[in-house]
Scaffold this motif. Structure first.
Motif, PDB file in Angstrom:
ATOM      1  N   TRP A 247      55.192  55.784   8.895  1.00 47.02           N
ATOM      2  CA  TRP A 247      54.180  55.236   8.015  1.00 47.02           C
ATOM      3  C   TRP A 247      52.920  56.076   7.999  1.00 47.02           C
ATOM      4  CZ3 TRP A 247      49.693  54.234  10.450  1.00 47.02           C
ATOM      5  CH2 TRP A 247      49.745  54.029  11.825  1.00 47.02           C
ATOM      6  N   GLN A 255      52.696  50.325  -1.135  1.00 50.28           N
ATOM      7  CA  GLN A 255      51.597  50.306  -0.156  1.00 50.28           C
ATOM      8  C   GLN A 255      50.504  51.290  -0.578  1.00 50.28           C
ATOM      9  OE1 GLN A 255      54.005  51.417   3.268  1.00 50.28           O
ATOM     10  NE2 GLN A 255      54.017  49.321   4.029  1.00 50.28           N
ATOM     11  N   ALA A 273      55.793  38.770   7.706  1.00 48.91           N
ATOM     12  CA  ALA A 273      55.655  39.552   8.935  1.00 48.91           C
ATOM     13  C   ALA A 273      56.346  40.900   8.791  1.00 48.91           C
ATOM     14  CB  ALA A 273      56.287  38.775  10.091  1.00 48.91           C
ATOM     15  N   GLY A 274      55.707  41.937   9.278  1.00 42.60           N
ATOM     16  CA  GLY A 274      56.330  43.258   9.325  1.00 42.60           C
ATOM     17  C   GLY A 274      56.362  44.011   8.011  1.00 42.60           C
ATOM     18  N   THR A 275      55.617  43.550   7.006  1.00 43.75           N
ATOM     19  CA  THR A 275      55.664  44.230   5.711  1.00 43.75           C
ATOM     20  C   THR A 275      54.656  45.386   5.637  1.00 43.75           C
ATOM     21  OG1 THR A 275      54.220  42.493   4.844  1.00 43.75           O
ATOM     22  CG2 THR A 275      56.567  42.308   4.327  1.00 43.75           C
ATOM     23  N   GLY A 276      53.972  45.635   6.729  1.00 46.29           N
ATOM     24  CA  GLY A 276      53.065  46.788   6.752  1.00 46.29           C
ATOM     25  C   GLY A 276      51.642  46.447   6.353  1.00 46.29           C
ATOM     26  N   LYS A 277      51.243  45.203   6.510  1.00 48.78           N
ATOM     27  CA  LYS A 277      49.874  44.830   6.124  1.00 48.78           C
ATOM     28  C   LYS A 277      48.843  45.579   6.978  1.00 48.78           C
ATOM     29  CE  LYS A 277      50.613  40.452   6.853  1.00 48.78           C
ATOM     30  NZ  LYS A 277      52.031  40.565   7.251  1.00 48.78           N
ATOM     31  N   THR A 278      49.091  45.612   8.284  1.00 47.04           N
ATOM     32  CA  THR A 278      48.145  46.306   9.162  1.00 47.04           C
ATOM     33  C   THR A 278      48.125  47.803   8.833  1.00 47.04           C
ATOM     34  OG1 THR A 278      48.629  44.682  10.860  1.00 47.04           O
ATOM     35  CG2 THR A 278      47.511  46.670  11.591  1.00 47.04           C
ATOM     36  N   VAL A 279      49.301  48.346   8.578  1.00 43.61           N
ATOM     37  CA  VAL A 279      49.398  49.764   8.220  1.00 43.61           C
ATOM     38  C   VAL A 279      48.573  50.039   6.952  1.00 43.61           C
ATOM     39  CG1 VAL A 279      51.045  51.427   7.252  1.00 43.61           C
ATOM     40  CG2 VAL A 279      51.584  50.235   9.374  1.00 43.61           C
ATOM     41  N   GLN A 497      51.890  32.838   9.282  1.00 41.00           N
ATOM     42  CA  GLN A 497      51.631  33.220  10.681  1.00 41.00           C
ATOM     43  C   GLN A 497      50.317  32.634  11.188  1.00 41.00           C
ATOM     44  OE1 GLN A 497      52.590  37.381  11.755  1.00 41.00           O
ATOM     45  NE2 GLN A 497      52.920  37.690   9.578  1.00 41.00           N
ATOM     46  N   TYR A 524      59.609  46.059   7.369  1.00 46.19           N
ATOM     47  CA  TYR A 524      60.059  47.285   8.033  1.00 46.19           C
ATOM     48  C   TYR A 524      60.338  47.071   9.509  1.00 46.19           C
ATOM     49  CZ  TYR A 524      58.273  49.795   4.007  1.00 46.19           C
ATOM     50  OH  TYR A 524      58.053  50.249   2.747  1.00 46.19           O
ATOM     51  N   ARG A 525      60.009  45.905  10.018  1.00 47.19           N
ATOM     52  CA  ARG A 525      60.109  45.719  11.473  1.00 47.19           C
ATOM     53  C   ARG A 525      61.394  45.051  11.907  1.00 47.19           C
ATOM     54  NH1 ARG A 525      56.087  42.091  12.711  1.00 47.19           N
ATOM     55  NH2 ARG A 525      54.535  43.728  12.867  1.00 47.19           N
ATOM     56  N   GLN A 653      54.552  44.322  18.345  1.00 54.90           N
ATOM     57  CA  GLN A 653      55.995  44.392  18.125  1.00 54.90           C
ATOM     58  C   GLN A 653      56.705  45.034  19.314  1.00 54.90           C
ATOM     59  OE1 GLN A 653      56.268  46.529  14.429  1.00 54.90           O
ATOM     60  NE2 GLN A 653      55.944  48.512  15.374  1.00 54.90           N
ATOM     61  N   ARG A 699      58.361  39.398  15.991  1.00 51.57           N
ATOM     62  CA  ARG A 699      57.873  40.574  16.730  1.00 51.57           C
ATOM     63  C   ARG A 699      59.027  41.511  17.081  1.00 51.57           C
ATOM     64  NH1 ARG A 699      53.782  40.632  14.706  1.00 51.57           N
ATOM     65  NH2 ARG A 699      54.671  38.960  13.515  1.00 51.57           N
TER      66      ARG A 699
HETATM   67  N1  LIG Z   1      56.100  52.582   4.589  1.00 50.47           N
HETATM   68  C1  LIG Z   1      56.579  52.393   5.802  1.00 50.47           C
HETATM   69  N2  LIG Z   1      57.614  53.136   6.247  1.00 50.47           N
HETATM   70  C2  LIG Z   1      58.139  52.952   7.478  1.00 50.47           C
HETATM   71  N3  LIG Z   1      57.689  52.043   8.362  1.00 50.47           N
HETATM   72  C3  LIG Z   1      56.654  51.271   7.987  1.00 50.47           C
HETATM   73  C4  LIG Z   1      56.039  51.389   6.700  1.00 50.47           C
HETATM   74  N4  LIG Z   1      55.039  50.484   6.624  1.00 50.47           N
HETATM   75  C5  LIG Z   1      55.020  49.828   7.808  1.00 50.47           C
HETATM   76  N5  LIG Z   1      55.972  50.302   8.615  1.00 50.47           N
HETATM   77  C6  LIG Z   1      56.286  49.859   9.994  1.00 50.47           C
HETATM   78  O1  LIG Z   1      56.557  48.467   9.950  1.00 50.47           O
HETATM   79  C7  LIG Z   1      56.126  47.829  11.129  1.00 50.47           C
HETATM   80  C8  LIG Z   1      55.270  46.637  10.764  1.00 50.47           C
HETATM   81  O2  LIG Z   1      54.056  47.084  10.196  1.00 50.47           O
HETATM   82  P1  LIG Z   1      52.712  46.233  10.334  1.00 50.47           P
HETATM   83  O3  LIG Z   1      52.467  45.893  11.762  1.00 50.47           O
HETATM   84  O4  LIG Z   1      51.657  46.922   9.572  1.00 50.47           O
HETATM   85  O5  LIG Z   1      53.174  44.920   9.561  1.00 50.47           O
HETATM   86  P2  LIG Z   1      52.353  43.575   9.328  1.00 50.47           P
HETATM   87  O6  LIG Z   1      52.681  43.120   7.956  1.00 50.47           O
HETATM   88  O7  LIG Z   1      50.926  43.765   9.670  1.00 50.47           O
HETATM   89  O8  LIG Z   1      53.076  42.660  10.395  1.00 50.47           O
HETATM   90  P3  LIG Z   1      52.641  41.232  11.023  1.00 50.47           P
HETATM   91  O9  LIG Z   1      52.062  40.416   9.924  1.00 50.47           O
HETATM   92  O10 LIG Z   1      53.950  40.707  11.490  1.00 50.47           O
HETATM   93  O11 LIG Z   1      51.727  41.502  12.148  1.00 50.47           O
HETATM   94  C9  LIG Z   1      55.397  48.903  11.943  1.00 50.47           C
HETATM   95  O12 LIG Z   1      56.289  49.421  12.902  1.00 50.47           O
HETATM   96  C10 LIG Z   1      55.085  49.961  10.928  1.00 50.47           C
HETATM   97  O13 LIG Z   1      55.023  51.221  11.529  1.00 50.47           O
END
Ligand SMILES: Nc1ncnc2c1ncn2[C@@H]1O[C@H](COP(=O)(O)OP(=O)(O)OP(=O)(O)O)[C@@H](O)[C@H]1O
Length: 719
Positions: A247, A255, A273-279, A497, A524-525, A653, A699
């Motif tokens: 990422w 994104q 969860a895990g859709t990359g919001k924090t990223v 969440q 992605y998680r 995670q 997670r």
């Molecule tokens: N475009 C991408 N390609 C590959 N991996 C990605 C991508 N975006 C996010 N990820 C991976 O997906 C995982 C989850 O990302 P992140 O923690 O940002 O999700 P989140 O939506 O904030 O999760 P949560 O709400 O559960 O805390 C991380 O391991 C991150 O590295």
């Protein structure tokens, strides 16, 4: 170092994945190879070997050392080279034989397709339809051009055309390029095409796409999500040196579109969860700091709910931002920000949280009129949800305040009786020099308003885990960001969440997100099996969208598949412990193979005392355990299985999540449930408990392993 003679080199994300699997010694050779290759991909010493039986004649093998080969796309015309894969000789050839690299003639992106896989899947789909002629195909009414605009490669159209059932969709999705799988998923879920184009922001197709112009095609959004065009040596070195976190460079187009643009005001990004919001939030911070903070004094505030998450985010941000950019970004959880801000302003009150005021509540409760008969929990809830939400300072405020969503009706006289307890509680807080977090937020707001926002350096605020922020928190965020302006607030969150706060409506906190609300759908998680299990825990619950509407996880899915969660029941605690001992030993050993280590396993408990109970029982076995710390980032080099509460693992995670002790009196937590003063409160408590299980389960990257003794938690019925 710049490339000579206008040659352009792009490296595929798959190349980084394959590079990551190589022994360290070979990785060093690959770095040397790339440097040589970049300087002159046309020099005579570089032998491009053709690959016998290959489907794409432009794919060539180039020697890295005696045993290893890189797979390169050598253009027939033009100066753009693609580095696609690196592996041992035979495996590299095998990889290359199966692939073709094409420019999608409608979407314009560069796509690498595993033709063998596509053919096998198409055949499998055909076989699975017993009467192929009779069955209508799912996408008969969709034109090829529209499918390709979604990102489906031409070569994959026959496979997509075979789709009949949801199972077929699931079968095919993993083999589609990411951008296409998004579109096909939404199409299968019944969204009309124009909505999909709009939601996924698919551009209008261009005419006359040159199938050989790689240079132009690499500028395409989708191509950028899988190729890194090498412009900067340092960045390349970092990519090759760091453990693989794709990422960092390869944001998905959905994104990237949220990150690299101006927004005419506050933005809300939802996503399961895990859709990359924090990223996304981290990349947004980087982009704003690099492109929109113009004055040297300009700063950006990146805030979240818990302290350990803020530390984690800061560490991750450091891996994508230069030290110069980092100086412009302050990462801190909001409570800590308030504490330090008030301290700077000379206010030394200690900010106290829920259970720290138990004694004061007990004292104040002695004044409760016995004829009212309300338990202490009722007073505390009323305080939190009515007094604090409405900023009631006097009895008059309280009598005039609305009690929306409360389960017990109150007469004016009852409110007067109740007020005695609140008044006393407030006095006790004052005498002790305490301030509740919510009050401290409003203190900060008052200071900012009185002194003028100019006292703060922040030009923008980014908020992670927005679902847990209170009304006071959002009002403070608005005060910090100042009057609404472009790019001022960027919120990411997911009310599925929510484990701390209450429902808040952003527009009631002067945060207007109309027209600037987006959603991420691709997890992605976790594996799809875990996602389904964790989503079923929330079945039939109405979950909000942070702004008074309803959100759903209906169109949320994972890109990976794996083992479904396993639930094991036992008669006694001792039996569960001996199962855990065996399980943890296996996971620990599994964890020690390859590039993994045992810190990838986390055991998660509903409460701190439950954690201590299991910790001590398992302490008799040779299993090293490490508690997740509140104020420290996790050091992956430290050995040991991580342990923490469901609250503590929020936002983190791990490969394996082990959830012991999910007995019927633990989830929902019986003591908490018994404390609920009425049915409305009970319902809310149960929803929050379900969300906790959802958070804990999501997670897991590999698998969730659940156990209990006696009766299982009712949340796992039907599982
Ligand atoms: N475009 C991408 N390609 C590959 N991996 C990605 C991508 N975006 C996010 N990820 C991976 O997906 C995982 C989850 O990302 P992140 O923690 O940002 O999700 P989140 O939506 O904030 O999760 P949560 O709400 O559960 O805390 C991380 O391991 C991150 O590295």
């Amino acid at each position: 170092m710049n490339l000579d003679h206008g040659i352009r080199l792009a490296i595929a994300d798959d190349f980084f994945s394959s590079h990551n699997q190589l022994p360290r010694k070979i990785q060093n050779k690959v770095s040397e190879f790339i440097n040589r290759f970049r300087q002159s991909p046309t020099r005579s010493g570089l032998n491009y070997e053709s690959i016998k039986g290959s489907r794409d004649k432009r794919l060539k093998s180039v020697r890295v050392d005696l045993d290893y080969r890189a797979i390169v796309l050598k253009p027939e015309t033009g100066n753009t080279y693609l580095l696609l894969w690196v592996d041992q000789h035979d495996d590299a050839y095998q990889w290359a034989r199966r692939k073709v690299c094409q420019i999608n003639q409608v979407s314009g992106s560069v796509q690498i397709i595993d033709v063998e896989q596509v053919e096998a899947t198409t055949e499998k789909l055909k076989q699975s339809h017993q009467q192929p002629e009779a069955q209508p195909k799912r996408f008969d009414a969709i034109a090829d051009r529209d499918l390709m605009r979604l990102g489906v490669p031409e070569i994959l159209l026959p496979a997509v055309r075979e789709i009949v059932s949801d199972r077929d969709v699931e079968e095919l999705l993993p083999h589609l390029p990411k951008e296409a799988s998004d579109g096909i998923f939404m199409l299968a879920a019944g969204y009309p095409l124009p909505d999909i184009f709009q939601q996924l922001e698919r551009p209008e197709p261009k005419d006359n796409i040159d199938p050989d112009n790689l240079e132009a095609a690499l500028d395409n959004e989708d191509s950028r999500s899988r190729f890194m065009v090498v412009t900067d040596d340092t960045e390349l070195e970092e990519m090759l040196a760091a453990p693989l976190e794709k990422w960092r460079v390869f944001l998905h187009p959905t994104q990237r579109k949220l990150v690299e643009r101006d927004w005419n005001g506050a933005v809300r990004v939802l996503g399961g969860a895990g859709t990359g919001k924090t990223v996304v939030a981290m990349h947004r911070a980087k982009w704003l700091a690099e492109n929109r903070l113009t004055k040297t004094s300009d700063r950006l505030l990146f805030t979240t709910f818990t302290r350990n998450l803020a530390i984690d985010i800061e560490n991750n941000l450091k891996t994508i931002c230069t030290p110069e950019v980092m100086k412009r970004i302050r990462v801190i959880n909001l409570d800590s920000w308030v504490t330090s801000f008030l301290k700077e302003e000379g206010i030394e009150n200690r900010i106290v949280y829920n259970n720290e005021t138990d004694d004061l509540w007990q004292q104040a409760y002695t004044l409760a009129p016995p004829e009212l008969g309300f338990p202490l929990s009722f007073y505390r809830e009323e305080w939190q949800e009515v007094l604090q939400q409405n900023r009631c300072q006097t009895l008059r405020d309280y009598l005039g305040s609305r009690r929306i969503g409360r389960g017990t009706r109150l007469s004016r006289q009852q409110r007067q009786g109740i007020w005695l307890v609140f008044e006393e509680y407030r006095n006790l807080l004052r005498e002790a020099g305490y301030r509740e977090a919510n009050d401290a937020m409003y203190d900060a707001i008052s200071i900012i308003r009185a002194k003028g926002r100019e006292i703060l350096p922040y030009k923008a605020v980014i908020v992670d885990e927005a679902q847990d922020m209170s009304k006071g928190a959002f009002e403070l965020i608005r005060a910090i960001a100042g009057p609404p302006t472009a790019n001022d607030i960027f919120l990411v969150g997911d009310a599925h969440q929510r484990i701390y706060g209450q429902t808040v409506i952003l527009s009631h906190c002067h945060i207007d997100i109309r027209g600037r609300s987006k959603k991420l759908r691709l997890n992605y998680r976790t594996t799809d099996e875990t996602r389904k299990w964790a989503t079923a825990v929330l079945e039939n619950l109405a979950i909000d969208d942070l702004d008074g509407g309803v959100d759903s996880l209906q169109d949320y899915r994972s890109i990976m598949h794996g083992d479904a969660p396993i639930v094991k029941g036992f008669k006694t605690f001792e039996q569960e412990i001996s199962y855990l001992q065996e399980l943890l030993t296996t996971l620990q050993n599994q964890g020690n193979t390859g590039d993994r280590n045992s810190s990838r396993v986390c055991m998660v408990f509903r409460t701190q005392s439950l954690m201590e109970q299991y910790e001590s029982a398992l302490g008799n076995y040779p299993i090293k355990m490490q508690r997740i710390k509140r104020n420290q980032p996790d050091n992956l080099l430290d050995e040991g299985i991580r342990i923490g509460t469901m609250h503590r693992v929020k936002g983190l995670q791990f490969d394996w999540i082990v959830l012991p002790g999910l007995n019927d009196d633990i989830l929902p937590l019986k003591t908490g449930l018994n404390d609920c003063p009425d049915d409305v409160s009970k319902d809310r408590f149960i929803t929050a408990e379900r969300c906790l299980l959802h958070v804990a389960a999501t997670r897991a990257k590999q698998q969730v392993l659940i156990s209990y003794y006696g009766k299982p938690s009712p949340f796992m019925e039907k599982k």
